[in-house]
Motif scaffolding. Structure first.
Motif, short mmCIF file in Angstrom:
data_model
loop_
_atom_site.label_atom_id
_atom_site.label_comp_id
_atom_site.label_asym_id
_atom_site.label_seq_id
_atom_site.Cartn_x
_atom_site.Cartn_y
_atom_site.Cartn_z
N ILE A 179 0.85 -1.19 0.00
CA ILE A 179 0.00 0.00 0.00
C ILE A 179 0.89 1.24 0.00
O ILE A 179 1.97 1.24 0.61
N ILE A 180 0.45 2.29 -0.70
CA ILE A 180 1.13 3.58 -0.64
C ILE A 180 0.18 4.58 -0.01
O ILE A 180 -1.04 4.44 -0.11
N THR A 181 0.75 5.61 0.66
CA THR A 181 -0.07 6.50 1.49
C THR A 181 0.15 7.98 1.16
O THR A 181 0.49 8.78 2.03
N PRO A 182 -0.06 8.40 -0.09
CA PRO A 182 0.19 9.81 -0.42
C PRO A 182 -0.86 10.75 0.17
O PRO A 182 -2.05 10.41 0.26
N ASN A 183 -0.43 11.96 0.55
CA ASN A 183 -1.38 13.01 0.84
C ASN A 183 -1.77 13.65 -0.49
O ASN A 183 -1.30 13.23 -1.55
N LEU A 184 -2.61 14.65 -0.47
CA LEU A 184 -3.07 15.24 -1.73
C LEU A 184 -1.94 15.81 -2.59
O LEU A 184 -1.89 15.52 -3.79
N PRO A 185 -1.01 16.60 -2.03
CA PRO A 185 0.09 17.11 -2.87
C PRO A 185 0.93 15.98 -3.48
O PRO A 185 1.35 16.07 -4.63
N GLU A 186 1.18 14.92 -2.72
CA GLU A 186 1.96 13.80 -3.23
C GLU A 186 1.17 13.03 -4.30
O GLU A 186 1.74 12.60 -5.31
N ALA A 187 -0.13 12.88 -4.07
CA ALA A 187 -0.97 12.21 -5.07
C ALA A 187 -1.02 13.01 -6.37
O ALA A 187 -1.06 12.44 -7.46
N GLU A 188 -0.99 14.33 -6.25
CA GLU A 188 -0.97 15.19 -7.44
C GLU A 188 0.30 14.96 -8.25
O GLU A 188 0.27 14.95 -9.48
N LYS A 201 -0.77 -2.05 -5.67
CA LYS A 201 -1.87 -2.91 -5.22
C LYS A 201 -2.97 -2.10 -4.53
O LYS A 201 -4.14 -2.16 -4.89
N ASN A 202 -2.60 -1.38 -3.48
CA ASN A 202 -3.56 -0.60 -2.70
C ASN A 202 -3.04 0.83 -2.52
O ASN A 202 -1.84 1.03 -2.33
N VAL A 203 -3.95 1.78 -2.57
CA VAL A 203 -3.59 3.20 -2.43
C VAL A 203 -4.54 3.84 -1.43
O VAL A 203 -5.77 3.67 -1.55
N VAL A 204 -4.02 4.58 -0.48
CA VAL A 204 -4.89 5.42 0.35
C VAL A 204 -4.45 6.86 0.15
O VAL A 204 -3.30 7.23 0.40
N ILE A 205 -5.36 7.67 -0.40
CA ILE A 205 -5.09 9.10 -0.59
C ILE A 205 -5.69 9.84 0.59
O ILE A 205 -6.90 9.79 0.82
N LYS A 206 -4.82 10.50 1.33
CA LYS A 206 -5.26 11.19 2.55
C LYS A 206 -5.80 12.57 2.19
O LYS A 206 -5.07 13.38 1.62
N GLY A 207 -7.05 12.80 2.53
CA GLY A 207 -7.71 14.04 2.14
C GLY A 207 -7.67 15.12 3.19
O GLY A 207 -8.56 15.99 3.24
N GLY A 208 -6.65 15.11 4.02
CA GLY A 208 -6.55 16.12 5.08
C GLY A 208 -6.44 17.53 4.56
O GLY A 208 -6.72 18.49 5.28
N HIS A 209 -6.04 17.69 3.29
CA HIS A 209 -5.92 19.03 2.71
C HIS A 209 -7.24 19.53 2.11
O HIS A 209 -7.32 20.66 1.64
N LEU A 210 -8.29 18.67 2.10
CA LEU A 210 -9.59 19.13 1.62
C LEU A 210 -10.18 20.13 2.60
O LEU A 210 -9.87 20.11 3.79
N GLU A 211 -11.07 20.96 2.11
CA GLU A 211 -11.53 22.08 2.93
C GLU A 211 -12.58 21.69 3.97
O GLU A 211 -12.68 22.31 5.02
#
Length: 265
Positions: A135-144, A171-181
Protein backbone atom coordinates in the motif's frame (compact mmCIF):
# COMPACT_ATOMS: atom_id res chain seq x y z
CA UNK A 1 5.34 -13.14 27.30
CA UNK A 2 4.32 -13.97 23.74
CA UNK A 3 6.59 -13.12 20.84
CA UNK A 4 6.19 -9.55 19.61
CA UNK A 5 5.49 -8.77 15.99
CA UNK A 6 8.25 -6.71 14.38
CA UNK A 7 8.05 -3.63 12.15
CA UNK A 8 10.96 -1.95 10.36
CA UNK A 9 11.08 1.68 9.25
CA UNK A 10 13.59 2.89 6.66
CA UNK A 11 13.51 6.68 6.73
CA UNK A 12 15.06 9.98 7.82
CA UNK A 13 15.38 11.46 11.30
CA UNK A 14 13.71 14.31 13.16
CA UNK A 15 15.55 15.56 16.25
CA UNK A 16 12.38 17.30 17.44
CA UNK A 17 10.69 13.89 17.61
CA UNK A 18 7.57 14.59 15.58
CA UNK A 19 8.30 12.97 12.23
CA UNK A 20 10.56 10.44 10.51
CA UNK A 21 11.86 7.37 12.32
CA UNK A 22 11.17 9.00 15.70
CA UNK A 23 7.45 9.19 14.94
CA UNK A 24 7.51 5.72 13.40
CA UNK A 25 9.06 4.06 16.45
CA UNK A 26 6.63 5.82 18.80
CA UNK A 27 3.71 4.66 16.64
CA UNK A 28 4.99 1.07 16.50
CA UNK A 29 5.28 1.07 20.29
CA UNK A 30 1.81 2.54 20.73
CA UNK A 31 0.39 -0.30 18.60
CA UNK A 32 2.22 -2.97 20.61
CA UNK A 33 4.79 -3.81 17.94
CA UNK A 34 8.58 -4.08 18.29
CA UNK A 35 10.16 -1.35 16.18
CA UNK A 36 13.43 -1.29 14.24
CA UNK A 37 14.87 1.59 12.21
CA UNK A 38 17.35 2.06 9.38
CA UNK A 39 18.40 5.71 8.92
CA UNK A 40 18.60 7.02 5.35
CA UNK A 41 19.10 10.74 6.05
CA UNK A 42 19.94 12.81 9.09
CA UNK A 43 17.60 15.77 8.94
CA UNK A 44 17.94 18.97 10.96
CA UNK A 45 14.30 19.92 11.36
CA UNK A 46 11.81 21.08 13.94
CA UNK A 47 8.26 22.41 14.08
CA UNK A 48 9.33 25.46 12.06
CA UNK A 49 10.85 23.69 9.08
CA UNK A 50 13.85 21.85 7.68
CA UNK A 51 17.19 23.52 8.31
CA UNK A 52 19.58 21.01 6.72
CA UNK A 53 19.77 17.45 5.36
CA UNK A 54 22.68 15.00 5.31
CA UNK A 55 21.97 11.91 3.23
CA UNK A 56 23.97 8.99 4.58
CA UNK A 57 26.76 7.34 2.65
CA UNK A 58 25.54 4.29 0.72
CA UNK A 59 28.00 2.00 2.48
CA UNK A 60 26.66 2.67 5.97
CA UNK A 61 23.09 2.49 4.64
CA UNK A 62 23.86 -0.93 3.17
CA UNK A 63 25.49 -2.09 6.40
CA UNK A 64 22.43 -1.06 8.40
CA UNK A 65 20.13 -2.96 6.05
CA UNK A 66 22.42 -5.98 6.13
CA UNK A 67 22.51 -5.90 9.94
CA UNK A 68 18.73 -6.01 10.20
CA UNK A 69 17.90 -8.41 7.39
CA UNK A 70 20.57 -10.94 8.46
CA UNK A 71 19.35 -11.08 12.05
CA UNK A 72 15.71 -10.11 12.73
CA UNK A 73 13.08 -10.71 10.08
CA UNK A 74 10.43 -7.93 10.05
CA UNK A 75 6.73 -8.77 9.83
CA UNK A 76 6.12 -5.50 7.95
CA UNK A 77 8.27 -2.72 6.52
CA UNK A 78 7.68 0.99 5.99
CA UNK A 79 9.77 3.38 3.94
CA UNK A 80 9.66 7.13 4.37
CA UNK A 81 12.26 9.64 3.22
CA UNK A 82 14.42 8.10 0.48
CA UNK A 83 16.17 11.15 -0.89
CA UNK A 84 18.51 9.73 -3.53
CA UNK A 85 18.21 7.41 -6.50
CA UNK A 86 20.99 5.19 -5.14
CA UNK A 87 19.15 4.88 -1.82
CA UNK A 88 15.95 3.80 -3.53
CA UNK A 89 17.79 1.24 -5.64
CA UNK A 90 19.60 -0.20 -2.63
CA UNK A 91 16.45 -0.40 -0.50
CA UNK A 92 14.52 -2.03 -3.34
CA UNK A 93 17.14 -4.79 -3.54
CA UNK A 94 16.46 -5.73 0.09
CA UNK A 95 12.69 -5.39 -0.21
CA UNK A 96 12.71 -7.82 -3.11
CA UNK A 97 14.21 -10.51 -0.86
CA UNK A 98 11.29 -10.59 1.58
CA UNK A 99 7.56 -11.22 1.23
CA UNK A 100 6.14 -9.31 4.22
CA UNK A 101 3.74 -6.34 3.78
CA UNK A 102 5.45 -3.16 2.62
CA UNK A 103 4.01 0.31 3.27
CA UNK A 104 5.40 3.10 1.08
CA UNK A 105 4.94 6.62 2.41
CA UNK A 106 6.02 8.70 -0.63
CA UNK A 107 7.64 11.44 1.42
CA UNK A 108 8.33 14.33 -0.93
CA UNK A 109 7.48 17.51 0.96
CA UNK A 110 7.54 18.25 4.70
CA UNK A 111 4.52 19.71 6.51
CA UNK A 112 6.41 23.01 6.48
CA UNK A 113 6.49 22.93 2.66
CA UNK A 114 10.20 22.10 2.38
CA UNK A 115 10.99 19.70 -0.49
CA UNK A 116 12.78 16.60 0.79
CA UNK A 117 13.73 14.55 -2.29
CA UNK A 118 14.94 15.26 -5.82
CA UNK A 119 12.93 14.95 -9.04
CA UNK A 120 15.17 12.06 -10.08
CA UNK A 121 14.39 10.27 -6.81
CA UNK A 122 10.66 10.67 -7.43
CA UNK A 123 11.07 8.94 -10.80
CA UNK A 124 13.09 6.11 -9.22
CA UNK A 125 10.42 5.75 -6.53
CA UNK A 126 7.78 5.30 -9.22
CA UNK A 127 9.81 2.69 -11.09
CA UNK A 128 11.44 0.68 -8.31
CA UNK A 129 9.16 0.84 -5.27
CA UNK A 130 5.55 1.58 -6.19
CA UNK A 131 5.06 -1.75 -8.01
CA UNK A 132 6.25 -3.81 -5.01
CA UNK A 133 4.37 -1.90 -2.29
CA UNK A 134 1.45 -3.48 -0.47
CA UNK A 135 0.00 0.00 0.00
CA UNK A 136 1.13 3.58 -0.64
CA UNK A 137 -0.07 6.50 1.49
CA UNK A 138 0.19 9.81 -0.42
CA UNK A 139 -1.38 13.01 0.84
CA UNK A 140 -3.07 15.24 -1.73
CA UNK A 141 0.09 17.11 -2.87
CA UNK A 142 1.96 13.80 -3.23
CA UNK A 143 -0.97 12.21 -5.07
CA UNK A 144 -0.97 15.19 -7.44
CA UNK A 145 2.70 14.49 -8.27
CA UNK A 146 1.88 10.84 -9.01
CA UNK A 147 -1.33 11.66 -10.89
CA UNK A 148 0.08 14.64 -12.78
CA UNK A 149 -2.93 16.88 -12.18
CA UNK A 150 -4.36 19.03 -9.41
CA UNK A 151 -6.86 17.35 -7.09
CA UNK A 152 -9.53 19.84 -6.11
CA UNK A 153 -12.51 17.61 -5.30
CA UNK A 154 -13.65 14.06 -4.59
CA UNK A 155 -14.30 13.24 -8.22
CA UNK A 156 -10.71 14.06 -9.12
CA UNK A 157 -9.41 12.00 -6.17
CA UNK A 158 -11.51 9.01 -7.18
CA UNK A 159 -10.06 9.21 -10.67
CA UNK A 160 -6.52 9.71 -9.39
CA UNK A 161 -6.54 6.65 -7.14
CA UNK A 162 -7.51 4.33 -9.96
CA UNK A 163 -5.02 5.91 -12.38
CA UNK A 164 -2.18 5.60 -9.84
CA UNK A 165 -3.04 1.93 -9.30
CA UNK A 166 -3.07 1.09 -12.98
CA UNK A 167 -0.23 3.36 -14.12
CA UNK A 168 2.31 2.22 -11.53
CA UNK A 169 1.03 -1.27 -10.75
CA UNK A 170 0.25 -0.38 -7.13
CA UNK A 171 -1.87 -2.91 -5.22
CA UNK A 172 -3.56 -0.60 -2.70
CA UNK A 173 -3.59 3.20 -2.43
CA UNK A 174 -4.89 5.42 0.35
CA UNK A 175 -5.09 9.10 -0.59
CA UNK A 176 -5.26 11.19 2.55
CA UNK A 177 -7.71 14.04 2.14
CA UNK A 178 -6.55 16.12 5.08
CA UNK A 179 -5.92 19.03 2.71
CA UNK A 180 -9.59 19.13 1.62
CA UNK A 181 -11.53 22.08 2.93
CA UNK A 182 -14.48 20.33 4.62
CA UNK A 183 -14.27 16.83 6.11
CA UNK A 184 -10.98 15.06 6.73
CA UNK A 185 -11.78 12.21 4.34
CA UNK A 186 -9.39 9.47 3.23
CA UNK A 187 -9.93 7.33 0.14
CA UNK A 188 -8.72 3.71 0.15
CA UNK A 189 -8.45 2.03 -3.24
CA UNK A 190 -8.21 -1.73 -2.73
CA UNK A 191 -6.64 -4.19 -5.14
CA UNK A 192 -10.04 -5.79 -5.83
CA UNK A 193 -11.40 -2.51 -7.22
CA UNK A 194 -13.38 -1.51 -4.12
CA UNK A 195 -13.08 2.06 -2.82
CA UNK A 196 -13.58 2.62 0.92
CA UNK A 197 -13.86 6.06 2.48
CA UNK A 198 -12.88 6.99 6.02
CA UNK A 199 -14.21 10.29 7.38
CA UNK A 200 -13.51 12.23 10.54
CA UNK A 201 -14.16 15.68 11.88
CA UNK A 202 -11.84 18.41 10.65
CA UNK A 203 -9.70 19.61 13.55
CA UNK A 204 -8.62 23.21 13.12
CA UNK A 205 -5.03 23.23 14.35
CA UNK A 206 -1.54 23.97 13.11
CA UNK A 207 -0.13 21.03 15.09
CA UNK A 208 0.13 18.42 12.35
CA UNK A 209 3.89 17.86 12.14
CA UNK A 210 4.61 14.24 11.25
CA UNK A 211 1.02 13.19 10.58
CA UNK A 212 1.93 11.37 7.37
CA UNK A 213 4.74 9.40 9.01
CA UNK A 214 2.53 8.48 11.94
CA UNK A 215 -0.40 7.40 9.76
CA UNK A 216 1.76 5.12 7.61
CA UNK A 217 3.57 3.73 10.66
CA UNK A 218 0.28 2.69 12.29
CA UNK A 219 -0.74 0.92 9.07
CA UNK A 220 2.63 -0.85 9.10
CA UNK A 221 2.28 -1.91 12.73
CA UNK A 222 -1.19 -3.34 12.20
CA UNK A 223 -0.15 -5.17 9.02
CA UNK A 224 2.72 -6.64 11.06
CA UNK A 225 0.09 -8.00 13.45
CA UNK A 226 -1.73 -9.70 10.58
CA UNK A 227 -4.55 -7.20 10.08
CA UNK A 228 -6.00 -6.64 6.62
CA UNK A 229 -5.19 -3.49 4.66
CA UNK A 230 -8.69 -2.12 5.26
CA UNK A 231 -8.50 -2.82 9.00
CA UNK A 232 -5.04 -1.26 9.24
CA UNK A 233 -6.10 1.92 7.43
CA UNK A 234 -9.22 2.18 9.60
CA UNK A 235 -7.10 1.99 12.74
CA UNK A 236 -4.64 4.54 11.36
CA UNK A 237 -7.49 6.95 10.67
CA UNK A 238 -8.78 6.71 14.24
CA UNK A 239 -5.25 6.90 15.63
CA UNK A 240 -4.24 10.03 13.73
CA UNK A 241 -7.54 11.79 14.45
CA UNK A 242 -7.07 11.28 18.19
CA UNK A 243 -3.36 12.17 17.94
CA UNK A 244 -4.16 15.50 16.28
CA UNK A 245 -7.04 16.21 18.62
CA UNK A 246 -4.79 15.79 21.68
CA UNK A 247 -1.63 17.34 20.20
CA UNK A 248 0.66 18.60 23.00
CA UNK A 249 1.13 22.01 21.33
CA UNK A 250 4.92 21.95 21.41
CA UNK A 251 7.28 24.22 19.51
CA UNK A 252 6.88 27.56 17.79
CA UNK A 253 5.58 26.22 14.46
CA UNK A 254 3.59 23.19 13.30
CA UNK A 255 3.80 21.09 16.44
CA UNK A 256 3.87 17.28 16.69
CA UNK A 257 0.87 15.06 17.34
CA UNK A 258 0.28 12.90 20.43
CA UNK A 259 1.52 9.37 19.73
CA UNK A 260 0.20 7.85 22.95
CA UNK A 261 -3.39 9.13 23.09
CA UNK A 262 -5.19 6.46 21.07
CA UNK A 263 -6.64 3.73 23.29
CA UNK A 264 -8.40 1.66 20.64
CA UNK A 265 -7.93 -2.05 20.07
Amino acid sequence: MSKLNVALTIAGTDPSGGAGIMADLKSFQARGVYGMAVVTSVVAQNTQGVQDICNLDQKILDEQLKSVFSDITPDAIKTGMLAEVETIERVSQYLNTISCPYVLDPVMVATSGDRLISTEAVEALKEKLLPIATIITPNLPEAEVLFGKELKDEAAILEAGKVIQSKYGVKNVVIKGGHLEKEAKDFLFLDDGEVVMFSSERIHTKHTHGTGCTYAAVITADLAKGKSVQEAVGTAKHFITEAIKTAPELGHGNGPVNHVSYKGD
